[in-house]
Motif scaffolding. Structure first.
Motif, PDB file in Angstrom:
ATOM      1  N   SER A 182       0.752  -1.201  -0.108  1.00  0.00           N
ATOM      2  CA  SER A 182      -0.083   0.037  -0.111  1.00  0.00           C
ATOM      3  C   SER A 182       0.844   1.330  -0.078  1.00  0.00           C
ATOM      4  O   SER A 182       2.246   1.261   0.172  1.00  0.00           O
ATOM      5  CB  SER A 182      -0.822  -0.118   1.270  1.00  0.00           C
ATOM      6  N   ASP A 183       0.366   2.624  -0.135  1.00  0.00           N
ATOM      7  CA  ASP A 183       0.923   3.622  -0.137  1.00  0.00           C
ATOM      8  C   ASP A 183      -0.044   4.566   0.615  1.00  0.00           C
ATOM      9  O   ASP A 183      -1.009   4.925   0.422  1.00  0.00           O
ATOM     10  CB  ASP A 183       0.908   4.310  -1.409  1.00  0.00           C
ATOM     11  N   PRO A 184       0.929   4.777   1.815  1.00  0.00           N
ATOM     12  CA  PRO A 184       2.167   4.284   2.630  1.00  0.00           C
ATOM     13  C   PRO A 184       1.781   2.933   2.898  1.00  0.00           C
ATOM     14  O   PRO A 184       0.821   2.270   3.126  1.00  0.00           O
ATOM     15  CB  PRO A 184       2.280   5.265   3.743  1.00  0.00           C
ATOM     16  N   PRO A 185       3.133   2.346   2.692  1.00  0.00           N
ATOM     17  CA  PRO A 185       3.108   0.813   3.112  1.00  0.00           C
ATOM     18  C   PRO A 185       3.072   0.313   4.706  1.00  0.00           C
ATOM     19  O   PRO A 185       3.112   1.460   5.505  1.00  0.00           O
ATOM     20  CB  PRO A 185       4.425   0.507   2.649  1.00  0.00           C
ATOM     21  N   PHE A 186       2.689  -0.789   4.971  1.00  0.00           N
ATOM     22  CA  PHE A 186       2.811  -1.216   6.206  1.00  0.00           C
ATOM     23  C   PHE A 186       3.374  -2.707   6.392  1.00  0.00           C
ATOM     24  O   PHE A 186       2.837  -3.411   5.657  1.00  0.00           O
ATOM     25  CB  PHE A 186       1.053  -1.332   6.841  1.00  0.00           C
ATOM     26  N   ASP A 187       4.288  -2.492   7.304  1.00  0.00           N
ATOM     27  CA  ASP A 187       4.868  -3.946   7.509  1.00  0.00           C
ATOM     28  C   ASP A 187       5.337  -4.223   8.937  1.00  0.00           C
ATOM     29  O   ASP A 187       5.706  -3.306   9.855  1.00  0.00           O
ATOM     30  CB  ASP A 187       6.557  -3.876   6.805  1.00  0.00           C
ATOM     31  N   TRP A 188       4.480  -5.393   9.404  1.00  0.00           N
ATOM     32  CA  TRP A 188       4.806  -5.677  10.830  1.00  0.00           C
ATOM     33  C   TRP A 188       6.044  -5.629  11.454  1.00  0.00           C
ATOM     34  O   TRP A 188       6.282  -5.792  12.539  1.00  0.00           O
ATOM     35  CB  TRP A 188       3.971  -7.010  10.967  1.00  0.00           C
ATOM     36  N   GLU A 189       7.185  -6.025  10.418  1.00  0.00           N
ATOM     37  CA  GLU A 189       8.301  -6.247  10.917  1.00  0.00           C
ATOM     38  C   GLU A 189       9.341  -4.853  10.768  1.00  0.00           C
ATOM     39  O   GLU A 189      10.171  -4.794  10.956  1.00  0.00           O
ATOM     40  CB  GLU A 189       9.039  -7.315  10.059  1.00  0.00           C
ATOM     41  N   ARG A 190       8.528  -3.859  10.370  1.00  0.00           N
ATOM     42  CA  ARG A 190       9.289  -2.501  10.015  1.00  0.00           C
ATOM     43  C   ARG A 190       8.235  -1.361  10.702  1.00  0.00           C
ATOM     44  O   ARG A 190       7.655  -0.906  10.078  1.00  0.00           O
ATOM     45  CB  ARG A 190       9.488  -2.087   8.771  1.00  0.00           C
ATOM     46  N   GLU A 217       8.919   1.385  11.646  1.00  0.00           N
ATOM     47  CA  GLU A 217       8.822   2.816  11.350  1.00  0.00           C
ATOM     48  C   GLU A 217       7.996   3.211  10.101  1.00  0.00           C
ATOM     49  O   GLU A 217       7.735   4.093   9.966  1.00  0.00           O
ATOM     50  CB  GLU A 217      10.322   2.892  10.549  1.00  0.00           C
ATOM     51  N   THR A 218       7.077   1.906   9.568  1.00  0.00           N
ATOM     52  CA  THR A 218       6.208   2.071   8.768  1.00  0.00           C
ATOM     53  C   THR A 218       4.905   2.243   9.411  1.00  0.00           C
ATOM     54  O   THR A 218       3.727   2.881   8.658  1.00  0.00           O
ATOM     55  CB  THR A 218       5.852   1.051   7.570  1.00  0.00           C
ATOM     56  N   TRP A 219       4.615   2.235  10.862  1.00  0.00           N
ATOM     57  CA  TRP A 219       3.320   2.249  11.244  1.00  0.00           C
ATOM     58  C   TRP A 219       2.805   3.802  11.425  1.00  0.00           C
ATOM     59  O   TRP A 219       1.672   4.199  11.149  1.00  0.00           O
ATOM     60  CB  TRP A 219       3.415   1.749  12.651  1.00  0.00           C
ATOM     61  N   PRO A 220       3.692   4.773  11.903  1.00  0.00           N
ATOM     62  CA  PRO A 220       3.247   6.194  12.115  1.00  0.00           C
ATOM     63  C   PRO A 220       2.349   6.776  10.869  1.00  0.00           C
ATOM     64  O   PRO A 220       1.308   7.336  11.193  1.00  0.00           O
ATOM     65  CB  PRO A 220       4.307   7.069  12.416  1.00  0.00           C
ATOM     66  N   VAL A 233       0.900   5.485   8.582  1.00  0.00           N
ATOM     67  CA  VAL A 233      -0.428   4.290   8.160  1.00  0.00           C
ATOM     68  C   VAL A 233      -1.644   4.932   9.290  1.00  0.00           C
ATOM     69  O   VAL A 233      -2.817   4.881   9.189  1.00  0.00           O
ATOM     70  CB  VAL A 233      -0.096   3.078   8.176  1.00  0.00           C
ATOM     71  N   LEU A 234      -1.133   5.109  10.544  1.00  0.00           N
ATOM     72  CA  LEU A 234      -1.930   5.510  11.682  1.00  0.00           C
ATOM     73  C   LEU A 234      -2.364   6.915  11.681  1.00  0.00           C
ATOM     74  O   LEU A 234      -3.333   7.158  12.369  1.00  0.00           O
ATOM     75  CB  LEU A 234      -1.225   5.182  13.075  1.00  0.00           C
ATOM     76  N   ASP A 235      -1.793   7.726  10.963  1.00  0.00           N
ATOM     77  CA  ASP A 235      -1.912   9.211  11.026  1.00  0.00           C
ATOM     78  C   ASP A 235      -3.523   9.565  10.364  1.00  0.00           C
ATOM     79  O   ASP A 235      -3.850   9.158   9.597  1.00  0.00           O
ATOM     80  CB  ASP A 235      -1.105  10.157   9.953  1.00  0.00           C
ATOM     81  N   GLY A 236      -4.354   9.974  11.432  1.00  0.00           N
ATOM     82  CA  GLY A 236      -5.492  10.447  11.191  1.00  0.00           C
ATOM     83  C   GLY A 236      -6.601   9.479  11.035  1.00  0.00           C
ATOM     84  O   GLY A 236      -7.684   9.517  10.906  1.00  0.00           O
ATOM     85  N   VAL A 237      -6.164   8.239  11.863  1.00  0.00           N
ATOM     86  CA  VAL A 237      -7.226   7.215  11.942  1.00  0.00           C
ATOM     87  C   VAL A 237      -7.851   7.096  13.073  1.00  0.00           C
ATOM     88  O   VAL A 237      -7.337   7.653  14.368  1.00  0.00           O
ATOM     89  CB  VAL A 237      -6.580   6.071  11.810  1.00  0.00           C
ATOM     90  N   ASP A 238      -9.157   6.786  13.084  1.00  0.00           N
ATOM     91  CA  ASP A 238     -10.246   6.810  14.335  1.00  0.00           C
ATOM     92  C   ASP A 238     -10.107   5.242  14.812  1.00  0.00           C
ATOM     93  O   ASP A 238     -10.110   4.941  15.978  1.00  0.00           O
ATOM     94  CB  ASP A 238     -11.502   7.511  14.039  1.00  0.00           C
ATOM     95  N   ALA A 239     -10.423   4.433  13.806  1.00  0.00           N
ATOM     96  CA  ALA A 239     -10.930   2.804  14.118  1.00  0.00           C
ATOM     97  C   ALA A 239      -9.849   2.273  13.245  1.00  0.00           C
ATOM     98  O   ALA A 239      -9.865   2.332  11.924  1.00  0.00           O
ATOM     99  CB  ALA A 239     -12.185   2.538  13.865  1.00  0.00           C
ATOM    100  N   ALA A 294      -0.920   2.930  18.200  1.00  0.00           N
ATOM    101  CA  ALA A 294      -2.158   3.365  17.822  1.00  0.00           C
ATOM    102  C   ALA A 294      -2.600   4.206  18.701  1.00  0.00           C
ATOM    103  O   ALA A 294      -3.430   5.454  18.126  1.00  0.00           O
ATOM    104  CB  ALA A 294      -3.256   2.268  17.713  1.00  0.00           C
ATOM    105  N   ALA A 295      -2.500   4.399  20.096  1.00  0.00           N
ATOM    106  CA  ALA A 295      -2.840   5.078  21.038  1.00  0.00           C
ATOM    107  C   ALA A 295      -2.326   6.452  21.021  1.00  0.00           C
ATOM    108  O   ALA A 295      -2.894   7.355  21.214  1.00  0.00           O
ATOM    109  CB  ALA A 295      -2.662   4.401  22.508  1.00  0.00           C
ATOM    110  N   ALA A 296      -1.131   6.301  20.827  1.00  0.00           N
ATOM    111  CA  ALA A 296      -0.353   7.735  20.532  1.00  0.00           C
ATOM    112  C   ALA A 296      -0.642   8.460  19.515  1.00  0.00           C
ATOM    113  O   ALA A 296      -0.584   9.758  19.500  1.00  0.00           O
ATOM    114  CB  ALA A 296       1.276   7.219  20.500  1.00  0.00           C
ATOM    115  N   ALA A 297      -1.160   7.842  18.382  1.00  0.00           N
ATOM    116  CA  ALA A 297      -1.623   8.554  17.103  1.00  0.00           C
ATOM    117  C   ALA A 297      -2.994   8.987  17.227  1.00  0.00           C
ATOM    118  O   ALA A 297      -3.400   9.600  16.412  1.00  0.00           O
ATOM    119  CB  ALA A 297      -1.424   7.408  15.919  1.00  0.00           C
TER     120      ALA A 297
END
Length: 266
Positions: free
Chosen positions: A34-42, A44-47, A49-55, A80-83
């Motif tokens: 995806s764009d942005p990508p998400f990888d459980w092992e990376r 650094e890709t999480w923030p 993806v989580l930006d602006g997400v409610d659920a 997720a909580a921090a975001a």
């Protein structure tokens, strides 16, 4: 309200993404591609993806039964909580030790949550790990003669979407199963009837399965999972689909007919 679907190219994720899109809800699909990508092992890709997400709908790859899953889910929950994410919908398994640990992590996170405990996917036979066995005429698995309440992934997607969109599902644990128990031999017979081709179930030991999967990246995990859950602990029906949606779950025979009509086993 923005929704995030982790694992948006997987069996459950792509169905959830499609439903939310069709309903007109803002949704972001997240996967390695995806764009942005998400990888459980990376991490650094999480923030991004989580930006602006409610659920967020959370499905862990490779499986919550994996030993590394609890640490990853705990780190993701904190991110997720921090975001500013307010609610998590976790896809879990039935009777799996590490999955239960992950459930506890989400339950104690302080976020709104719904836990969706799913039995063995019916779709595993038509678009997953066991499809080739069906095509070859022999489903080989270390499940003995244990009965399983196979669940249609379409039901899982419906439950997850309801939980993402409605806070009334917060704090609930939904055991999603099909409406009846079948052994894998009985399931093979249902598939054979719908597909119009011979299909049998061949039971093997866990170690025989492990040897057959040697070299497969998830071979040991899959063999270990079979050894853990196919002892009868899950040979019971859940009421999660009825409780969440107010309707009965789809039957395995209905799945087989629909999959055959769609060309799953041609």
């Amino acid at each position: 309200m923005s929704n995030l679907v982790i694992g948006s190219t997987g069996k459950t994720g792509r169905r959830i993404l499609r439903r939310l899109t069709d309903l007109g809800h803002p949704v972001r699909g997240a996967s390695r591609r995806s764009d942005p990508p998400f990888d459980w092992e990376r991490r650094e890709t999480w923030p991004a993806v989580l930006d602006g997400v409610d659920a967020a709908y959370v499905s862990y790859y490779s499986d919550l039964a994996a030993p590394e899953a609890p640490a990853a889910v705990e780190a993701f929950t904190k991110a997720a909580a921090a975001a500013g994410v307010r609610r998590l919908v976790l896809l879990s398994g039935r009777g799996e030790h590490h999955a239960e640990s992950c459930e506890d992590i989400v339950r104690e996170s302080g976020l709104g949550y719904t836990l969706v405990r799913a039995s063995w996917f019916a779709q595993n036979f038509g678009e997953g790990e066991l499809r080739q066995g069906v095509m070859d005429g022999a489903v080989v698995l270390a499940a003995g003669d244990v009965a399983e309440p196979f669940v249609d992934v379409e039901d899982i997607a419906d439950v997850a979407v309801a939980a993402l969109l409605d806070e009334r599902h917060d704090g609930r644990v939904y055991e999603v199963t099909g409406p009846r128990l079948l052994t894998f031999a009985e399931a093979a017979a249902e598939i054979a009837l719908a597909a119009g081709r011979p299909v049998t179930y061949v039971p093997v030991s866990v170690e025989e399965l492990r040897a057959a999967l040697a070299g497969h990246p998830q071979g040991d995990l899959f063999a270990d999972l079979c050894g853990e859950v196919f002892d009868g602990r899950n040979a019971g029906l859940g009421t999660g689909v009825q409780d969440a949606l107010g309707r009965p779950p789809r039957d395995f025979a209905d799945y087989c007919r629909a999959a055959a009509a769609a060309g799953a086993w041609r």
